[in-house]
Motif scaffolding. Structure first.
Motif, PDB file in Angstrom:
ATOM      1  N   SER A 123       0.911  -1.134   0.071  1.00 49.28           N
ATOM      2  CA  SER A 123       0.102   0.094  -0.075  1.00 49.28           C
ATOM      3  C   SER A 123       0.864   1.175  -0.130  1.00 49.28           C
ATOM      4  O   SER A 123       0.557   2.318  -0.639  1.00 49.28           O
ATOM      5  CB  SER A 123      -0.903  -0.057   1.260  1.00 49.28           C
ATOM      6  N   LYS A 124       1.780   1.325   0.614  1.00 51.12           N
ATOM      7  CA  LYS A 124       2.875   2.447   0.699  1.00 51.12           C
ATOM      8  C   LYS A 124       3.377   2.724  -0.574  1.00 51.12           C
ATOM      9  O   LYS A 124       3.319   3.875  -1.060  1.00 51.12           O
ATOM     10  CB  LYS A 124       3.921   2.356   1.681  1.00 51.12           C
ATOM     11  N   ALA A 125       3.628   1.760  -1.383  1.00 49.81           N
ATOM     12  CA  ALA A 125       4.188   1.941  -2.636  1.00 49.81           C
ATOM     13  C   ALA A 125       3.184   2.540  -3.780  1.00 49.81           C
ATOM     14  O   ALA A 125       3.330   3.329  -4.496  1.00 49.81           O
ATOM     15  CB  ALA A 125       4.884   0.703  -3.487  1.00 49.81           C
ATOM     16  N   LEU A 126       1.928   1.781  -3.681  1.00 48.91           N
ATOM     17  CA  LEU A 126       0.835   2.337  -4.345  1.00 48.91           C
ATOM     18  C   LEU A 126       0.299   3.711  -4.097  1.00 48.91           C
ATOM     19  O   LEU A 126       0.046   4.700  -5.187  1.00 48.91           O
ATOM     20  CB  LEU A 126      -0.244   1.417  -4.235  1.00 48.91           C
TER      21      LEU A 126
ATOM     22  N   CYS B 218       4.614   4.636  -6.767  1.00 46.67           N
ATOM     23  CA  CYS B 218       5.646   3.733  -7.395  1.00 46.67           C
ATOM     24  C   CYS B 218       5.185   2.834  -8.017  1.00 46.67           C
ATOM     25  O   CYS B 218       6.163   2.077  -8.727  1.00 46.67           O
ATOM     26  CB  CYS B 218       6.753   3.216  -6.151  1.00 46.67           C
ATOM     27  N   ALA B 219       3.987   2.162  -7.816  1.00 47.38           N
ATOM     28  CA  ALA B 219       3.376   1.031  -8.321  1.00 47.38           C
ATOM     29  C   ALA B 219       2.076   1.126  -8.450  1.00 47.38           C
ATOM     30  O   ALA B 219       1.452   2.009  -8.056  1.00 47.38           O
ATOM     31  CB  ALA B 219       3.789  -0.168  -7.761  1.00 47.38           C
ATOM     32  N   SER B 220       1.317   0.324  -9.008  1.00 46.08           N
ATOM     33  CA  SER B 220      -0.068   0.128  -9.129  1.00 46.08           C
ATOM     34  C   SER B 220      -0.242  -1.349  -9.063  1.00 46.08           C
ATOM     35  O   SER B 220       0.474  -2.181  -9.021  1.00 46.08           O
ATOM     36  CB  SER B 220      -0.467   0.541 -10.464  1.00 46.08           C
TER      37      SER B 220
ATOM     38  N   LEU C 237      12.341  -0.743   0.579  1.00 42.85           N
ATOM     39  CA  LEU C 237      12.186  -2.318   0.137  1.00 42.85           C
ATOM     40  C   LEU C 237      10.792  -2.382  -0.654  1.00 42.85           C
ATOM     41  O   LEU C 237      10.951  -3.261  -1.601  1.00 42.85           O
ATOM     42  CB  LEU C 237      11.675  -2.962   1.627  1.00 42.85           C
ATOM     43  N   SER C 238       9.760  -1.756  -0.522  1.00 36.66           N
ATOM     44  CA  SER C 238       8.647  -1.878  -1.369  1.00 36.66           C
ATOM     45  C   SER C 238       8.820  -1.100  -2.888  1.00 36.66           C
ATOM     46  O   SER C 238       8.863  -1.899  -3.919  1.00 36.66           O
ATOM     47  CB  SER C 238       7.397  -1.144  -0.803  1.00 36.66           C
ATOM     48  N   CYS C 239       9.371   0.155  -2.669  1.00 33.16           N
ATOM     49  CA  CYS C 239       9.368   0.884  -4.083  1.00 33.16           C
ATOM     50  C   CYS C 239      10.604   0.179  -4.720  1.00 33.16           C
ATOM     51  O   CYS C 239      10.615  -0.108  -6.242  1.00 33.16           O
ATOM     52  CB  CYS C 239       9.618   2.156  -3.840  1.00 33.16           C
ATOM     53  N   GLY C 240      11.775   0.119  -4.179  1.00 32.52           N
ATOM     54  CA  GLY C 240      12.902  -0.450  -4.651  1.00 32.52           C
ATOM     55  C   GLY C 240      12.797  -1.653  -5.338  1.00 32.52           C
ATOM     56  O   GLY C 240      13.154  -2.090  -6.368  1.00 32.52           O
ATOM     57  N   GLY C 241      12.161  -2.565  -4.380  1.00 31.34           N
ATOM     58  CA  GLY C 241      11.857  -4.074  -4.682  1.00 31.34           C
ATOM     59  C   GLY C 241      11.074  -4.052  -5.821  1.00 31.34           C
ATOM     60  O   GLY C 241      11.276  -4.915  -6.910  1.00 31.34           O
ATOM     61  N   LEU C 242       9.872  -3.460  -5.821  1.00 33.41           N
ATOM     62  CA  LEU C 242       9.019  -3.605  -7.172  1.00 33.41           C
ATOM     63  C   LEU C 242       9.596  -3.043  -8.622  1.00 33.41           C
ATOM     64  O   LEU C 242       9.342  -3.566  -9.386  1.00 33.41           O
ATOM     65  CB  LEU C 242       7.572  -2.958  -6.992  1.00 33.41           C
ATOM     66  N   HIS C 243      10.293  -1.938  -8.355  1.00 27.92           N
ATOM     67  CA  HIS C 243      11.010  -1.660  -9.412  1.00 27.92           C
ATOM     68  C   HIS C 243      12.207  -2.468  -9.925  1.00 27.92           C
ATOM     69  O   HIS C 243      12.231  -2.829 -11.050  1.00 27.92           O
ATOM     70  CB  HIS C 243      11.807   0.026  -9.039  1.00 27.92           C
ATOM     71  N   GLY C 244      12.905  -3.270  -9.014  1.00 30.23           N
ATOM     72  CA  GLY C 244      13.772  -4.186  -9.265  1.00 30.23           C
ATOM     73  C   GLY C 244      13.299  -5.246  -9.996  1.00 30.23           C
ATOM     74  O   GLY C 244      13.567  -5.811 -11.092  1.00 30.23           O
ATOM     75  N   LEU C 245      11.968  -5.623  -9.549  1.00 32.11           N
ATOM     76  CA  LEU C 245      11.205  -6.938  -9.845  1.00 32.11           C
ATOM     77  C   LEU C 245      10.871  -6.476 -11.463  1.00 32.11           C
ATOM     78  O   LEU C 245      10.933  -7.570 -12.376  1.00 32.11           O
ATOM     79  CB  LEU C 245       9.986  -7.137  -9.134  1.00 32.11           C
ATOM     80  N   GLN C 246      10.325  -5.258 -11.805  1.00 26.75           N
ATOM     81  CA  GLN C 246       9.704  -4.748 -13.060  1.00 26.75           C
ATOM     82  C   GLN C 246      11.076  -4.898 -13.888  1.00 26.75           C
ATOM     83  O   GLN C 246      10.956  -5.359 -15.163  1.00 26.75           O
ATOM     84  CB  GLN C 246       9.223  -3.437 -13.061  1.00 26.75           C
TER      85      GLN C 246
ATOM     86  N   GLY D 127      18.454  -1.153  -2.849  1.00 23.29           N
ATOM     87  CA  GLY D 127      19.505  -0.490  -2.282  1.00 23.29           C
ATOM     88  C   GLY D 127      19.891   0.852  -2.782  1.00 23.29           C
ATOM     89  O   GLY D 127      20.124   1.906  -2.449  1.00 23.29           O
ATOM     90  N   ALA D 128      19.625   0.987  -4.261  1.00 23.31           N
ATOM     91  CA  ALA D 128      19.821   2.371  -4.831  1.00 23.31           C
ATOM     92  C   ALA D 128      18.424   3.121  -4.826  1.00 23.31           C
ATOM     93  O   ALA D 128      18.721   4.349  -4.878  1.00 23.31           O
ATOM     94  CB  ALA D 128      20.051   2.099  -6.195  1.00 23.31           C
ATOM     95  N   TRP D 129      17.234   2.806  -4.674  1.00 17.98           N
ATOM     96  CA  TRP D 129      16.249   3.243  -4.507  1.00 17.98           C
ATOM     97  C   TRP D 129      16.294   4.525  -3.431  1.00 17.98           C
ATOM     98  O   TRP D 129      16.666   4.568  -2.576  1.00 17.98           O
ATOM     99  CB  TRP D 129      14.840   2.753  -4.460  1.00 17.98           C
ATOM    100  N   GLN D 130      15.932   5.633  -4.118  1.00 17.63           N
ATOM    101  CA  GLN D 130      15.929   7.059  -3.269  1.00 17.63           C
ATOM    102  C   GLN D 130      14.683   7.267  -2.948  1.00 17.63           C
ATOM    103  O   GLN D 130      13.880   7.617  -3.886  1.00 17.63           O
ATOM    104  CB  GLN D 130      17.056   8.035  -3.785  1.00 17.63           C
ATOM    105  N   ILE D 131      14.210   7.973  -1.892  1.00 14.86           N
ATOM    106  CA  ILE D 131      13.000   8.912  -1.613  1.00 14.86           C
ATOM    107  C   ILE D 131      13.195   9.863  -2.248  1.00 14.86           C
ATOM    108  O   ILE D 131      14.041  10.596  -2.354  1.00 14.86           O
ATOM    109  CB  ILE D 131      12.541   8.749  -0.017  1.00 14.86           C
TER     110      ILE D 131
END
Length: 152
Positions: free
Chosen positions: A22-25, A29-31, A89-98, A135-139
């Motif tokens: 939910s935080k990423a949505l 950062c994601a949908s 974790l959420s945004c970086g992880g989902l971006h990495g997964l994409q 690790g690279a994701w920045q707020i």
């Protein structure tokens, strides 16, 4: 002002399957095609509409945490983590997964389906790529009050 205890009690009652990401949505950062947004006490909460997807996303979130423990110097899983770390974790992880899946968009459910179709298990995902993105994701930093952000 909303009573926090009453808010949390209502949130649990009205949103029994809160979206794992939910935080990423909410941050954009994601949908997710399975998410459903609700207003609750002047706040927005996100629910998952499919219990099986909720379990799968919980597993993925736990794997993000496990695999990024060293990179982010995370505490033991029972310890609450700061908001910025949760966002990494959420945004970086989902971006990495994409990126790892070469997925056409950031729809969490679509990426989970793609991951399940390509790999025997979520354990077999290309974790090096995903953890690098965590690790690279920045707020995003807010622009100082009264100043417009610099656009290139």
């Amino acid at each position: 002002m909303v009573d926090e205890a009453a808010f949390h009690a209502s949130r649990v009652r009205l949103n029994p399957t809160p979206c794992v990401f939910s935080k990423a949505l909410l941050a954009g950062c994601a949908s997710c095609s399975l998410s459903q947004r609700h207003a609750l006490a002047e706040r927005e909460v996100v629910a998952c509409t499919l219990p099986v997807a909720h379990i799968n996303c919980g597993t993925l979130r736990d794997l993000f945490y496990e695999r990024a423990t060293f990179v982010l110097r995370l505490p033991r899983p029972a310890t609450e983590i700061p908001h910025q770390t949760a966002m990494k974790l959420s945004c970086g992880g989902l971006h990495g997964l994409q990126t790892a899946l070469a997925a056409p968009n950031t729809d969490v459910h679509a990426m989970m389906q793609l991951a399940h179709s390509r790999f025997d298990s979520l354990l077999d995902l290309p974790w090096q790529t995903i953890v690098e993105h965590i690790g690279a994701w920045q707020i995003r930093r807010r622009a100082p009050a009264g100043r417009k952000p610099h656009v290139r």
